[in-house]
Design a protein around this motif. Structure first.
Motif, PDB file in Angstrom:
ATOM      1  N   GLY A  65      13.383  41.227-101.674  1.00  0.00           N
ATOM      2  CA  GLY A  65      13.230  39.934-101.091  1.00  0.00           C
ATOM      3  C   GLY A  65      12.019  39.188-101.302  1.00  0.00           C
ATOM      4  N   GLY A  66      11.447  38.266-100.319  1.00  0.00           N
ATOM      5  CA  GLY A  66      10.222  37.501-100.732  1.00  0.00           C
ATOM      6  C   GLY A  66       9.502  37.684 -99.525  1.00  0.00           C
ATOM      7  N   SER A  67       8.162  37.033 -99.730  1.00  0.00           N
ATOM      8  CA  SER A  67       7.440  36.924 -98.613  1.00  0.00           C
ATOM      9  C   SER A  67       6.126  36.120 -99.024  1.00  0.00           C
ATOM     10  N   GLY A  68       5.464  35.798 -97.974  1.00  0.00           N
ATOM     11  CA  GLY A  68       4.329  35.088 -98.226  1.00  0.00           C
ATOM     12  C   GLY A  68       3.589  34.507 -96.992  1.00  0.00           C
ATOM     13  N   ILE A  69       2.594  33.538 -97.205  1.00  0.00           N
ATOM     14  CA  ILE A  69       1.955  32.847 -95.976  1.00  0.00           C
ATOM     15  C   ILE A  69       2.494  31.496 -96.223  1.00  0.00           C
ATOM     16  N   TYR A 128      23.513  40.175 -95.552  1.00  0.00           N
ATOM     17  CA  TYR A 128      22.393  40.071 -94.558  1.00  0.00           C
ATOM     18  C   TYR A 128      20.949  39.961 -94.997  1.00  0.00           C
ATOM     19  N   GLN A 129      20.186  39.127 -94.132  1.00  0.00           N
ATOM     20  CA  GLN A 129      18.789  39.309 -94.333  1.00  0.00           C
ATOM     21  C   GLN A 129      18.055  39.452 -93.269  1.00  0.00           C
ATOM     22  N   VAL A 130      16.959  40.204 -93.067  1.00  0.00           N
ATOM     23  CA  VAL A 130      16.126  40.528 -92.002  1.00  0.00           C
ATOM     24  C   VAL A 130      14.699  39.545 -92.319  1.00  0.00           C
ATOM     25  N   GLU A 131      14.386  38.805 -91.464  1.00  0.00           N
ATOM     26  CA  GLU A 131      13.333  37.763 -91.562  1.00  0.00           C
ATOM     27  C   GLU A 131      12.424  37.884 -90.478  1.00  0.00           C
ATOM     28  N   GLY A 132      11.269  37.688 -90.787  1.00  0.00           N
ATOM     29  CA  GLY A 132      10.189  37.721 -89.595  1.00  0.00           C
ATOM     30  C   GLY A 132       8.837  36.827 -89.819  1.00  0.00           C
ATOM     31  N   PHE A 139      24.308  33.003 -96.904  1.00  0.00           N
ATOM     32  CA  PHE A 139      25.412  32.603 -97.931  1.00  0.00           C
ATOM     33  C   PHE A 139      25.147  31.877 -99.093  1.00  0.00           C
ATOM     34  N   ARG A 140      25.490  32.518-100.291  1.00  0.00           N
ATOM     35  CA  ARG A 140      24.906  31.888-101.560  1.00  0.00           C
ATOM     36  C   ARG A 140      26.400  31.935-102.637  1.00  0.00           C
ATOM     37  N   ASN A 141      26.568  30.818-103.214  1.00  0.00           N
ATOM     38  CA  ASN A 141      27.395  30.837-104.269  1.00  0.00           C
ATOM     39  C   ASN A 141      27.147  31.779-105.643  1.00  0.00           C
ATOM     40  N   TYR A 185       6.993  33.405-106.390  1.00  0.00           N
ATOM     41  CA  TYR A 185       7.053  31.873-106.235  1.00  0.00           C
ATOM     42  C   TYR A 185       7.941  31.521-104.985  1.00  0.00           C
ATOM     43  N   PHE A 186       7.598  30.687-103.904  1.00  0.00           N
ATOM     44  CA  PHE A 186       8.598  30.126-103.396  1.00  0.00           C
ATOM     45  C   PHE A 186       7.700  28.879-102.797  1.00  0.00           C
ATOM     46  N   PRO A 187       8.530  27.523-102.755  1.00  0.00           N
ATOM     47  CA  PRO A 187       8.217  26.318-102.633  1.00  0.00           C
ATOM     48  C   PRO A 187       7.351  26.349-101.353  1.00  0.00           C
ATOM     49  N   TYR A 188       7.609  27.182-100.387  1.00  0.00           N
ATOM     50  CA  TYR A 188       6.957  27.182 -99.099  1.00  0.00           C
ATOM     51  C   TYR A 188       5.888  28.237 -98.814  1.00  0.00           C
ATOM     52  N   THR A 189       5.660  29.097 -99.679  1.00  0.00           N
ATOM     53  CA  THR A 189       4.519  30.182 -99.441  1.00  0.00           C
ATOM     54  C   THR A 189       3.300  30.006-100.416  1.00  0.00           C
ATOM     55  N   GLU A 190       2.116  30.368-100.108  1.00  0.00           N
ATOM     56  CA  GLU A 190       1.112  30.527-101.207  1.00  0.00           C
ATOM     57  C   GLU A 190       0.195  31.283-100.193  1.00  0.00           C
ATOM     58  N   LEU A 207       2.373  34.393 -91.287  1.00  0.00           N
ATOM     59  CA  LEU A 207       2.769  35.334 -92.379  1.00  0.00           C
ATOM     60  C   LEU A 207       4.269  35.209 -92.243  1.00  0.00           C
ATOM     61  N   ALA A 208       5.291  35.248 -93.427  1.00  0.00           N
ATOM     62  CA  ALA A 208       6.476  35.304 -93.406  1.00  0.00           C
ATOM     63  C   ALA A 208       7.058  36.023 -94.408  1.00  0.00           C
ATOM     64  N   TRP A 209       8.450  36.366 -94.031  1.00  0.00           N
ATOM     65  CA  TRP A 209       9.270  37.406 -94.905  1.00  0.00           C
ATOM     66  C   TRP A 209      10.778  37.371 -94.953  1.00  0.00           C
ATOM     67  N   GLY A 210      11.250  37.428 -96.023  1.00  0.00           N
ATOM     68  CA  GLY A 210      12.844  37.354 -95.787  1.00  0.00           C
ATOM     69  C   GLY A 210      13.391  38.503 -96.746  1.00  0.00           C
ATOM     70  N   LEU A 211      13.972  39.647 -96.199  1.00  0.00           N
ATOM     71  CA  LEU A 211      14.278  40.762 -96.959  1.00  0.00           C
ATOM     72  C   LEU A 211      15.792  40.669 -97.087  1.00  0.00           C
ATOM     73  N   THR A 237      21.323  29.232 -96.380  1.00  0.00           N
ATOM     74  CA  THR A 237      21.324  30.117 -97.714  1.00  0.00           C
ATOM     75  C   THR A 237      19.998  31.191 -97.498  1.00  0.00           C
ATOM     76  N   HIS A 238      19.469  31.256 -96.362  1.00  0.00           N
ATOM     77  CA  HIS A 238      18.510  32.091 -96.020  1.00  0.00           C
ATOM     78  C   HIS A 238      18.082  32.101 -94.522  1.00  0.00           C
ATOM     79  N   THR A 239      17.739  33.148 -93.990  1.00  0.00           N
ATOM     80  CA  THR A 239      17.495  33.241 -92.524  1.00  0.00           C
ATOM     81  C   THR A 239      16.037  32.417 -92.225  1.00  0.00           C
ATOM     82  N   THR A 240      15.356  32.004 -93.154  1.00  0.00           N
ATOM     83  CA  THR A 240      14.115  31.253 -92.987  1.00  0.00           C
ATOM     84  C   THR A 240      14.465  29.844 -92.327  1.00  0.00           C
ATOM     85  N   ALA A 241      15.689  29.466 -92.155  1.00  0.00           N
ATOM     86  CA  ALA A 241      16.088  28.319 -91.586  1.00  0.00           C
ATOM     87  C   ALA A 241      15.887  28.553 -89.856  1.00  0.00           C
TER      88      ALA A 241
HETATM   89  N1  PHE Z   1      13.490  33.000 -98.026  1.00  0.00           N
HETATM   90  C1  PHE Z   1      13.518  33.864 -99.156  1.00  0.00           C
HETATM   91  C2  PHE Z   1      14.540  34.126 -99.752  1.00  0.00           C
HETATM   92  O1  PHE Z   1      15.840  34.051 -99.152  1.00  0.00           O
HETATM   93  C3  PHE Z   1      12.467  35.010 -98.519  1.00  0.00           C
HETATM   94  C4  PHE Z   1      11.059  34.476 -98.013  1.00  0.00           C
HETATM   95  C5  PHE Z   1      11.057  34.218 -96.819  1.00  0.00           C
HETATM   96  C6  PHE Z   1      10.108  34.237 -98.994  1.00  0.00           C
HETATM   97  C7  PHE Z   1       9.928  33.861 -96.082  1.00  0.00           C
HETATM   98  C8  PHE Z   1       8.846  33.965 -98.309  1.00  0.00           C
HETATM   99  C9  PHE Z   1       8.853  33.615 -97.028  1.00  0.00           C
HETATM  100  O2  PHE Z   1      14.631  34.879-100.756  1.00  0.00           O
END
Ligand code: PHE
Length: 492
Positions: free
Chosen positions: A438-442, A377-381, A363-365, A415-420, A459-463, A334-338
Motif C-alpha cells: 500500500g501507500g503512506s505519507g504525510i 479491502y483497504q485499511v486506512e488511517g 473498486f478499480r477496473n 509517490y502520491f499526489p497528496y503526500t510528501e 500522517l496517512a496510510w492506505g493498505l 477507488t481508495h478509502t482515502t475518500a
Molecule cells: N490511497 C493510496 C492507495 O490507494 C494509499 C495512500 C493512503 C497513500 C494515504 C498515501 C496516503 O494506494
C-alpha cells in the motif's frame, strides 16, 4: 494383549450380538442401541480390527407406473398371443387391440422370437414365459429386489424391461454389512458386563456405583468432525485489524462506497486530468450524472483555487481550469482515502490530536489475476496532530504489521499526489520475498489547508488487505478468497 483394549459400552454390546455377517439394522435391533450409534461404534471396532465393515453399492429394482399396470394385466405381447390362440390374422388382432398396441406387441414378439408376422397372419412360435415376465411377477410379489440376487435369466429380463418407458425404477443404494473378525469373536466372549460411562441419580441413591467399573474417558476416540458456524477468514482478519487499531488508540470511521470524484480525487489534490481518474482505473456511474456534496459551497472555492494556482498553500497548483462538473461525477471509490478526506473536513482545532481508521471495499477496473481483483479491502488511517512527524508514521506502520505477525517491515520511497514524504511499506515473507502492501505519507498542505482551514501534520496510510490475508493464510491466489469452497471454509 487383547484384554488391554478399552471398549466403549456400545462396542461391547455389538461384539456380544455380532455372531455372523449382519446388517447394521440387525445389529441395532439385537443390541438395543440406535442405528447411528452402531455405525459409529463399528467404525471404532474396525480400526481396532475387531469388526470388518463391508460396503457395496447395490441396485434396487422396483416397479414404475407402467410396470405396475403390466404386472397386473400382462405385457402387451403376452395379451396379444393369449388372444390369438394358435394364430390369428392381423386384421382380427386389430379388432381386439388398438393399432398402437398391436404394433408394440408385434415388435416385442419378434424381438423375443415368440411370434412372427407371415402374410398378414400372426404365427405363434413359443409361448413360454420369458425372463422379463418372471421378473414382473416377482416384483409384483415383493415390491423391491436387489439386482445382485437375480438369476441370469432375470437379469436379462431386467435389461429388456429397462428398454421400456416407466416400467422399472432402478436406484443405487449403499449396503453395509458388519462381520466380526476372529479376534472380535474372542473379545465378544471374554468381555465382561460393560463398564459404566455415566453416573445416574439412581446409581448414586442405590450406592450401586460402588460395585461398578467406570469407563475411562478416551480423548482419542474418533468422532465425526463437527464444523461450527464461523466467520469467513477475511472477516476474521478484518476483526483482528479493527482490534489492533482500537488498541493503538484509533477510532473507527466509515463512508459510502459510491463517492463523488470530489472526495475521492479533488480534495486530495489529484489533478482533474490525472491518469488514475481515467476510465481504465475508475468505475464511473452512468446514473446519476452528478451527485450532491455536503458543504460543497464551503470547500469548493478553496479546492478550486488550490488546484488552479495553489491558493495560500505555498504551492503553484496544477494550473488550468478546475471544473465543478468533473468533481460532482459519481464513482465507486477507488481508495478509502475518500473516507479520510470527508472526516478531515469535519475536524476543528479543538478536536486535535485525532487518530482514526477505516476499513472498507474499494473498486478499480483491474484485470483479474492471482494478485488483482476489481474490488478489494483497504485499511486506512490518519493521525492529525501538530506534534506528529515522519518517524511517528514509520513507528505506527511497523507496530501494525508486527501485530499482524510480519516481523520484517521496510519502507521504500513512493509517490502520491497528496503526500510528501511518500512511502510504500513492504513486508518480508519467507519464500516470497518483499511484498508491497500500500501507500503512506504525510498529507500535503494542498490537501490539509482547504479541508481543515489551517495547516497541520497529517500522517496517512492506505493498505491493501486481501493480499495480506491471502499470504497470512498461505494461499497463492487472491481469487480463492472469494471462491466460497465450502470444504476449505469448514476446515480453515
Ligand atoms: N490511497 C493510496 C492507495 O490507494 C494509499 C495512500 C493512503 C497513500 C494515504 C498515501 C496516503 O494506494
Amino acid at each position: 494383549m487383547i484384554m488391554d483394549i478399552e471398549l466403549h459400552p456400545h462396542e461391547v454390546k455389538i461384539l456380544k450380538v455380532l455372531k455372523k455377517k449382519s446388517t447394521p439394522e440387525e445389529v441395532a435391533e439385537a443390541a438395543c442401541i440406535p442405528l447411528d450409534a452402531v455405525m459409529r461404534a463399528s467404525s471404532w471396532l474396525a480400526t481396532k480390527n475387531l469388526v470388518k465393515v463391508e460396503e457395496k453399492i447395490a441396485q434396487e429394482v422396483s416397479l414404475d407406473k407402467e410396470g405396475l399396470l403390466y404386472a397386473e394385466k400382462g405385457l402387451p405381447e403376452r395379451r396379444l398371443i393369449e388372444a390369438c390362440g394358435e394364430g390369428a390374422s392381423l386384421a382380427d388382432a386389430k379388432k381386439a387391440f388398438s393399432e398402437a398396441e398391436v404394433n408394440i406387441a408385434l415388435g416385442w414378439l419378434s424381438k423375443k422370437k415368440q411370434a412372427i408376422l407371415e402374410k398378414g397372419f400372426i404365427r405363434v412360435i413359443d409361448r413360454k414365459k420369458t425372463g422379463d415376465e418372471k421378473l414382473l411377477e416377482m416384483l409384483k410379489g415383493s415390491g423391491t429386489l436387489n439386482s445382485e440376487e437375480l438369476s441370469p435369466e432375470m437379469k436379462e429380463g431386467l435389461e429388456l424391461l429397462k428398454k421400456r418407458k416407466e416400467v422399472v425404477k432402478v436406484s443405487e443404494k449403499r449396503k453395509i454389512w458388519l462381520l466380526p473378525t476372529e479376534e472380535g469373536v474372542k473379545m465378544g466372549q471374554s468381555t465382561q458386563a460393560e463398564a459404566i460411562s455415566q453416573l445416574t441419580p439412581e446409581l448414586l441413591l442405590s450406592r450401586g456405583w460402588k460395585e461398578k467399573k467406570f469407563r475411562p474417558y478416551d480423548v482419542d476416540v474418533y468422532v465425526k468432525p463437527a464444523y461450527p458456524a464461523k466467520r469467513h477468514p477475511l472477516q476474521r482478519l478484518i476483526a483482528e485489524i479493527r482490534d489492533i487499531f482500537a488498541e493503538m488508540g484509533f477510532a473507527e470511521i466509515s463512508g459510502p462506497l459510491v463517492e463523488s470524484a470530489f472526495w475521492n480525487f479533488d480534495a486530495l489534490f489529484q489533478p482533474q486530468d490525472h491518469p488514475a481518474r481515467d476510465m481504465h482505473d475508475t468505475f464511473y456511474l452512468k446514473n446519476p450524472k452528478s451527485v450532491g456534496i455536503p458543504n460543497f459551497e464551503k470547500y469548493k472555492g478553496k479546492v478550486k483555487k488550490t488546484h488552479e494556482d495553489g491558493w495560500t498553500t505555498g504551492s503553484t497548483g496544477w494550473g488550468g481550469k478546475w471544473s465543478e462538473d468533473v468533481a460532482k461525477r459519481p464513482i465507486l471509490r477507488t481508495h478509502t482515502t475518500a473516507v479520510t478526506c470527508r472526516y478531515l473536513s469535519t475536524l476543528k482545532k479543538e478536536d486535535l490530536p485525532a487518530k482514526v481508521f477505516s476499513i472498507g471495499k474499494v473498486f478499480r477496473n483491474e484485470a483479474i489475476d492471482y494478485k488483482h481483483l476489481p474490488e478489494f479491502y483497504q485499511v486506512e488511517g490518519i493521525v492529525v496532530d501538530p506534534n506528529a512527524n515522519f518517524t511517528n508514521l514509520i513507528g505506527i506502520l511497523k507496530q501494525f504489521y508486527n501485530e499482524m505477525g510480519f516481523t520484517k517491515v521496510r519502507f521504500r520511497p513512493g509517490y502520491f499526489p497528496y503526500t510528501e514524504m511518500s512511502i510504500e511499506p513492504e513486508v518480508y515473507l519467507e519464500g516470497r520475498g518483499w511484498i508491497e502492501l500500500g501507500g503512506s505519507g504525510i498529507f500535503r498542505p494542498e490537501v490539509v489547508k482547504p479541508l481543515l482551514g489551517f495547516d497541520c501534520p497529517v500522517l496517512a496510510w492506505g493498505l491493501g488487505l486481501d493480499r495480506i490475508v491471502t499470504l497470512a493464510l498461505g494461499m497463492k491466489d487472491i481469487r480463492d478468497l472469494y471462491m466460497s469452497d465450502i470444504d476449505w471454509l469448514k476446515e480453515n
